[in-house]
Scaffold this active site. Structure first.
Site, mmCIF file in Angstrom:
data_model
loop_
_atom_site.group_PDB
_atom_site.id
_atom_site.type_symbol
_atom_site.label_atom_id
_atom_site.label_comp_id
_atom_site.label_asym_id
_atom_site.label_seq_id
_atom_site.Cartn_x
_atom_site.Cartn_y
_atom_site.Cartn_z
ATOM 1 N N HIS A 1 43.142 38.337 40.519
ATOM 2 C CA HIS A 1 42.869 39.101 41.744
ATOM 3 C C HIS A 1 43.776 40.315 41.808
ATOM 4 O O HIS A 1 44.614 40.526 40.936
ATOM 5 C CB HIS A 1 42.930 38.219 42.989
ATOM 6 C CG HIS A 1 44.282 37.696 43.325
ATOM 7 N ND1 HIS A 1 45.303 38.494 43.790
ATOM 8 C CD2 HIS A 1 44.780 36.446 43.251
ATOM 9 C CE1 HIS A 1 46.362 37.760 44.004
ATOM 10 N NE2 HIS A 1 46.070 36.510 43.667
ATOM 11 N N HIS B 1 47.592 40.263 41.192
ATOM 12 C CA HIS B 1 48.012 40.182 39.793
ATOM 13 C C HIS B 1 47.979 41.569 39.156
ATOM 14 O O HIS B 1 48.882 41.957 38.429
ATOM 15 C CB HIS B 1 47.081 39.254 39.001
ATOM 16 C CG HIS B 1 47.013 37.861 39.547
ATOM 17 N ND1 HIS B 1 45.873 37.107 39.523
ATOM 18 C CD2 HIS B 1 47.932 37.083 40.141
ATOM 19 C CE1 HIS B 1 46.088 35.931 40.064
ATOM 20 N NE2 HIS B 1 47.343 35.897 40.456
ATOM 21 N N CYS C 1 52.961 20.003 47.989
ATOM 22 C CA CYS C 1 51.714 20.801 48.044
ATOM 23 C C CYS C 1 51.201 20.962 46.616
ATOM 24 O O CYS C 1 51.847 21.624 45.801
ATOM 25 C CB CYS C 1 51.949 22.175 48.676
ATOM 26 S SG CYS C 1 50.497 23.248 48.467
ATOM 27 N N CYS D 1 50.832 24.695 45.570
ATOM 28 C CA CYS D 1 52.080 25.396 45.228
ATOM 29 C C CYS D 1 52.740 24.727 44.030
ATOM 30 O O CYS D 1 53.645 25.289 43.439
ATOM 31 C CB CYS D 1 53.109 25.326 46.342
ATOM 32 S SG CYS D 1 52.685 26.115 47.867
ATOM 33 N N CYS E 1 50.413 23.085 54.397
ATOM 34 C CA CYS E 1 51.174 24.114 53.681
ATOM 35 C C CYS E 1 50.846 25.484 54.279
ATOM 36 O O CYS E 1 49.676 25.855 54.349
ATOM 37 C CB CYS E 1 50.804 24.083 52.194
ATOM 38 S SG CYS E 1 51.359 25.555 51.334
ATOM 39 N N HIS F 1 48.872 27.776 51.758
ATOM 40 C CA HIS F 1 47.521 27.427 51.313
ATOM 41 C C HIS F 1 46.637 26.850 52.408
ATOM 42 O O HIS F 1 45.455 26.585 52.191
ATOM 43 C CB HIS F 1 47.588 26.461 50.121
ATOM 44 C CG HIS F 1 48.187 27.121 48.930
ATOM 45 N ND1 HIS F 1 49.488 26.949 48.551
ATOM 46 C CD2 HIS F 1 47.668 28.014 48.070
ATOM 47 C CE1 HIS F 1 49.732 27.693 47.488
ATOM 48 N NE2 HIS F 1 48.655 28.350 47.185
ATOM 49 N N LYS G 1 44.927 38.642 55.438
ATOM 50 C CA LYS G 1 45.379 38.096 54.170
ATOM 51 C C LYS G 1 44.198 38.045 53.191
ATOM 52 O O LYS G 1 43.078 37.737 53.607
ATOM 53 C CB LYS G 1 45.867 36.674 54.477
ATOM 54 C CG LYS G 1 46.665 36.022 53.412
ATOM 55 C CD LYS G 1 47.222 34.717 53.942
ATOM 56 C CE LYS G 1 47.528 33.823 52.756
ATOM 57 N NZ LYS G 1 48.040 32.529 53.109
ATOM 58 N N LYS H 1 39.899 34.027 49.177
ATOM 59 C CA LYS H 1 38.545 33.810 48.679
ATOM 60 C C LYS H 1 37.714 33.026 49.684
ATOM 61 O O LYS H 1 36.530 33.260 49.856
ATOM 62 C CB LYS H 1 38.620 33.027 47.368
ATOM 63 C CG LYS H 1 37.816 33.699 46.305
ATOM 64 C CD LYS H 1 37.874 32.963 45.028
ATOM 65 C CE LYS H 1 36.718 33.448 44.172
ATOM 66 N NZ LYS H 1 36.707 32.826 42.878
HETATM 67 N N1 MSP Z 1 52.363 30.995 38.031
HETATM 68 C C1 MSP Z 1 53.195 31.409 39.097
HETATM 69 C C2 MSP Z 1 54.278 32.332 38.593
HETATM 70 C C3 MSP Z 1 55.128 31.774 37.507
HETATM 71 S S1 MSP Z 1 56.246 32.960 36.894
HETATM 72 C C4 MSP Z 1 57.260 32.126 35.932
HETATM 73 C C5 MSP Z 1 52.383 32.127 40.162
HETATM 74 N N2 MSP Z 1 51.217 32.630 39.765
HETATM 75 S S2 MSP Z 1 50.166 33.389 40.699
HETATM 76 O O1 MSP Z 1 48.965 33.521 39.917
HETATM 77 O O2 MSP Z 1 50.041 32.731 41.952
HETATM 78 O O3 MSP Z 1 50.699 34.836 40.880
HETATM 79 C C6 MSP Z 1 51.658 35.118 41.832
HETATM 80 C C7 MSP Z 1 51.953 36.606 41.860
HETATM 81 O O4 MSP Z 1 50.779 37.384 42.109
HETATM 82 C C8 MSP Z 1 52.832 36.966 43.022
HETATM 83 O O5 MSP Z 1 54.161 36.676 42.796
HETATM 84 C C9 MSP Z 1 52.561 38.436 43.152
HETATM 85 O O6 MSP Z 1 53.247 39.105 42.115
HETATM 86 C C10 MSP Z 1 51.085 38.491 42.916
HETATM 87 N N3 MSP Z 1 50.323 38.396 44.178
HETATM 88 C C11 MSP Z 1 49.497 37.403 44.561
HETATM 89 N N4 MSP Z 1 48.872 37.758 45.730
HETATM 90 C C12 MSP Z 1 49.284 38.972 46.117
HETATM 91 C C13 MSP Z 1 48.906 39.880 47.123
HETATM 92 N N5 MSP Z 1 48.017 39.624 48.061
HETATM 93 N N6 MSP Z 1 49.517 41.096 47.101
HETATM 94 C C14 MSP Z 1 50.396 41.451 46.117
HETATM 95 N N7 MSP Z 1 50.730 40.621 45.165
HETATM 96 C C15 MSP Z 1 50.359 39.310 45.219
HETATM 97 O O7 MSP Z 1 52.836 32.208 41.284
#
Ligand code: MSP
Length: 657
Positions: free
Chosen positions: A21, A24, A135, A138, A153, A156, A307, A310
């Site tokens: 998304h 990322h 959770c 998480c 949570c 989530h 926020k 999905k």
């Molecule tokens: N797998 C773990 C991270 C492990 S690192 C050793 C994880 N993955 S995640 O797919 O959930 O990605 C989290 C990251 O995505 C967040 O830390 C952030 O960088 C980014 N974001 C997820 N949602 C976001 C927004 N709505 N806005 C900006 N960035 C966000 O956590």
């Protein structure tokens, strides 16, 4: 030029729960930009990203999809890679936690932790019983005070599970003092400052030991001493930052970019700072390894104040974002619209507005005017280099590099200010500096009126001197924005008759265009777009300006459609409508209500028991006031609906591809 330094830049590794998304994409574009900016400044950079593939969620999702975990991981990891390619992200290594070299690295780290002693001489890892609210999304135990009344949570909005386990624990509590000192003295430089204070606040409240093995999870790296347990997914995940570099074999990249790096920088989201700023440094320190030197937590993107989720259909699709106006426009907008550490709201109007104002008007016009004039008045050749610079146009150079062509005092000169902003991870600031210059350059064209000089033969030298400086300025703008917009920078170089390449520090010197060299042909960089109110990046994107005639989709687009076998369990006509039928369909894991316009060809009684194909991830819609959660596929033959069915029996919920 400052001396060459060695940097490791990482993104979080992303869960393969789902396709990527925009959050990322935001972190990965930022990391790619920073890596490119540091290379532009002459440094040695290793840029690491990847996917986090273990844990309960992945296990569950693969089961729901009816495929092996590894196959699920392979598919989603490939989607991430395709997106990075589409967004011009160039990483040095894409680590997947299901790789063998990762497993070996994690076990090496584990072996060290098992032997490690805390600063006060106790075992850093010990066995104990853990009970608490867990959770599964998480993959973390939650503090009771962070949960809602029914133990939901907050991240989530799903209930946590009360869990008791015999686990291994990491004695985080013994590292409080060490962590406080590390962070307060900025040896671990956490930014924005508010995040550093947040973490210091967490330490002040007292750190709890955390469990580092899981009994109930199968999809992970087994604990050697307890093969029924797997290592906690966060230990597994965080280790990627060293395993990817070859920690297991003490490889060269590990030595150069972890042990020997001047900076080990993790870009993260504000949601995962505790893991990165507390757990990870403490674990590394216990294992006797160097710790990260800098962590930057980006803000979160919301859409129209809500926020991204999905479940509510409030998403920004990064593939659509890249397709809409091209990858560079997406990269530019994400990094320009807000300071990198702040939360901000995405609107389609702002995206199109910035595209038109900053890219089509300011940058696009500058490039096309400079090149068009040089083509017309100088026979498509670089004019003679004015030497020495004099007169008011000398201001163009002064802006860039101050007076002296060789010495670069850090504080002065646009070049150093821009590189300095990149270095501070202030992308919006770096771009604002360049755009201020672009706007001065555009004004200068209007003041000088080269088209008038061209009509006066006696002022030829003046005209050529101005155009040389203008072309140089365009070349330098391309170099300075190249970390954010690598594709557009290369197109500008192409128009200047230079070969495409990643600019390095030498390209930031004034006066590198060779007089007499041929210029390339002028093509529009960013064609203006009209804002279409009804279209947003979360809906179907209009064709990108470059690919107006190509209506094909790539496999990543197709993969975004979730097609499933759905068994009709009930059906009835919708009152007042000739065409619509309301149905309940079984998708294996859930029952859905869908509405289809097939009443003229199918009676409700014919439908029950049939297994049809459903577009399962379509946003909900209301038809004659009745909610429909998906769409049944059918062919249209002479206006009549012919349902898509299966030639053999398939289980409800089976994926169709
Ligand atoms: N797998 C773990 C991270 C492990 S690192 C050793 C994880 N993955 S995640 O797919 O959930 O990605 C989290 C990251 O995505 C967040 O830390 C952030 O960088 C980014 N974001 C997820 N949602 C976001 C927004 N709505 N806005 C900006 N960035 C966000 O956590």
């Amino acid at each position: 030029m400052s001396e060459k330094r060695t940097f490791l830049i990482t993104t979080p590794i992303y869960y393969v729960n789902d396709v990527p998304h925009v959050g990322h994409a935001y972190t990965t574009i930022a990391a790619d930009t920073l890596a490119r900016a540091r290379r532009l400044a002459g440094h040695d950079v290793f840029f690491l990203t990847g996917t986090d593939e273990h844990g309960q969620n992945i296990e569950r999702i693969a089961r729901e999809r009816g495929i092996p975990e590894q196959q699920h991981c392979d598919e989603i990891a490939a989607t991430f890679r395709r997106l990075w390619e589409r967004l011009d992200v160039r990483y040095d290594r894409f680590i997947r936690t299901t790789e063998e070299v990762h497993r070996r690295g994690v076990l090496e780290l584990w072996a060290r932790l098992r032997k490690a002693k805390t600063p006060d001489g106790r075992d850093a890892v010990y066995q104990g019983t853990y009970s608490g609210w867990y959770c599964p999304r998480c993959e973390a135990f939650k503090d009771e005070e962070d949960l809602g009344s029914d133990h939901v949570c907050p991240d989530h909005e799903l209930p946590c599970e009360w869990t008791e386990e015999q686990n291994f624990f990491f004695r985080l509590s013994a590292y409080e003092e060490w962590l406080r000192d590390l962070i307060a003295t900025d040896r671990l430089f956490i930014r924005p400052e508010s995040r550093k204070n947040e973490i210091l606040g967490v330490i002040r409240q007292g750190l709890k030991d955390f469990s580092v093995s899981r009994a109930r999870v199968k999809w992970g790296i087994p604990v050697p001493e307890e093969p029924d347990h797997v290592l906690y997914v966060w230990i597994d995940a965080l280790s990627n930052y060293i395993t990817a570099l070859g920690f297991a074999d003490h490889g060269e990249s590990y030595r150069q970019y972890w042990e020997g790096a001047d900076e080990r920088l993790h870009l993260i989201g504000k949601d995962i700072i505790r893991f990165h700023c507390l757990y990870w440094p403490a674990v590394l320190h216990a294992a006797g390894l160097p710790v990260p030197t800098r962590e930057f937590a980006q803000g979160f993107i919301t859409k129209e104040g809500r926020k991204l989720s999905k479940t509510t259909g409030n998403v920004i699709d990064p593939v659509a974002l890249a397709e809409r106006l091209g990858p560079d426009a997406a990269r530019y907008f994400l990094l320009r619209e807000a300071p990198y550490g702040a939360d901000w709201d995405f609107t389609d109007a702002a995206f199109v507005g910035r595209y038109n104002a900053d890219l089509a008007n300011d940058l696009g016009n500058l490039v096309s005017r400079a090149l068009t004039m040089a083509t017309k008045y100088c026979d498509a050749k670089v004019p003679p280099r004015p030497d020495p610079p004099s007169g008011p146009d000398r201001g163009l150079e002064q802006q860039l590099q101050d007076d002296a062509p060789v010495a670069w005092p850090y504080e002065s000169g646009l070049r150093n200010r821009v590189l300095g902003r990149y270095e501070e991870i202030d992308f919006a600031g770096a771009l604002a500096e360049v755009w201020a210059w672009i706007s001065q350059l555009n004004q200068r064209i209007v003041q000088v009126e080269p088209w008038r000089l061209a009509r006066e033969p006696g002022r030829r030298a003046e005209l050529e001197a101005f155009l040389y400086r203008l072309l140089e300025a365009v070349r330098l703008v391309a170099a300075l924005v190249s970390p954010v917009m690598p594709g557009s920078a290369n197109r500008i170089l192409d128009m200047l008759g230079l070969s495409a390449r990643d600019p390095g520090p030498d390209d930031l010197d004034w006066g590198r265009l060779e007089p007499g060299a041929s210029l390339g042909s002028v093509t529009p960089l960013f064609p203006r777009v009209e804002k279409k109110k009804e279209t947003t990046v979360s809906d179907t994107p209009p064709p990108s300006p470059k690919e107006e005639t190509d209506t094909r989709v790539d496999i990543a687009d197709f993969a975004r459609l979730e097609l499933r076998a759905a068994k009709i369990t009930a059906a009835e006509k919708i009152e007042g409508s000739k065409k619509l039928i309301k149905m309940q369909v079984d998708l294996g894991s859930e029952t859905r209500q869908v509405v289809a316009g097939i009443a003229q060809t199918h009676g409700p009684e014919d439908l029950v028991g049939k297994t049809v194909v459903l577009v399962a991830n379509l946003k909900p819609a209301r038809l004659m006031g009745v909610e429909s959660n998906g769409m049944v596929l059918a062919g249209s033959v002479g206006g009549n609906a012919v349902l898509c069915v299966f030639e053999d029996e398939v289980a409800p919920g089976t994926k169709v591809k």
